[in-house]
Design an enzyme around this catalytic site. Sequence first.
Site, PDB file in Angstrom:
ATOM      1  N   LYS A 120      46.029  46.592  78.835  1.00 16.36           N
ATOM      2  CA  LYS A 120      45.773  46.303  77.546  1.00 16.36           C
ATOM      3  C   LYS A 120      45.791  47.435  76.508  1.00 16.36           C
ATOM      4  O   LYS A 120      46.583  47.358  75.536  1.00 16.36           O
ATOM      5  CB  LYS A 120      44.522  45.385  77.291  1.00 16.36           C
ATOM      6  CG  LYS A 120      44.368  44.770  75.831  1.00 16.36           C
ATOM      7  CD  LYS A 120      42.901  44.359  75.749  1.00 16.36           C
ATOM      8  CE  LYS A 120      41.995  45.436  75.261  1.00 16.36           C
ATOM      9  NZ  LYS A 120      40.560  44.980  74.889  1.00 16.36           N
ATOM     10  N   ASP A 145      43.942  40.282  74.174  1.00 17.94           N
ATOM     11  CA  ASP A 145      42.391  40.659  74.185  1.00 17.94           C
ATOM     12  C   ASP A 145      41.867  39.152  74.347  1.00 17.94           C
ATOM     13  O   ASP A 145      42.332  38.134  74.509  1.00 17.94           O
ATOM     14  CB  ASP A 145      41.800  41.454  73.311  1.00 17.94           C
ATOM     15  CG  ASP A 145      41.808  40.704  71.921  1.00 17.94           C
ATOM     16  OD1 ASP A 145      42.339  39.623  71.586  1.00 17.94           O
ATOM     17  OD2 ASP A 145      41.308  41.321  70.725  1.00 17.94           O
TER      18      ASP A 145
END
Length: 220
Positions: A120, A145
């Site tokens: 991420k 997220d």
Amino acid sequence: MNKETRLEMLTRLRDENPEPTTELNFSSPFELLIAVLLSAQATDVGVNKATDKLYPVANTPQAILDLGLEGLKSYIKTIGLFNTKAENTIKTCQMLVDLHGGEVPENRAALEALPGVGRKTANVVLNTAFGWLKDNEGKYFLAVDTHIYRLANRTKYAPGKTVDQVEANIIKLTPRKTEFMFNLHHWFILHGRYVCTAKKPKCGSCIIEDLCDFKDKVSD
């Protein structure tokens, strides 16, 4: 949800916010990298309060190394998990100095090799700092997220049981238009942060309420 509905959803989000970006304060790829590393299980507001004091003093890998571990902790102690984050930041800065000439590498594998940096974080840096839409292998990618994961599942835009599944489904189902592929990440984060919130979504003031397949809609 069909492709026409997805297109309309993105169009409305685009019209409301044509040039979205991260709410983390940064002025270089390195500043963004450290801010994202610090943002795990913390708010952007909290991270910004810390980095707004840190970066004027130390905003390069060597400068943070010169602060030392305890010196760095004094700037980020208000952020959750600051001890672990400080250790990872110091290790990351050392690797950047030793392996990359003090620069943030524009390469997924090199980014993910840094302590505390996962897929991420690497995705955010590649997208936001370097403007990437596709990775080194020419494949689209997206940083997912908690907000994006919730929004993709709640609206049924691209449901999935894991973060990886949601990322793959969003990429598969999103219209291949550069502005959509590039900005969806920020649109979904901002919409999830301020409108489609976790505990009580503000459905009554949502610009995509009529397109959303969420069954338990609530009024403001």
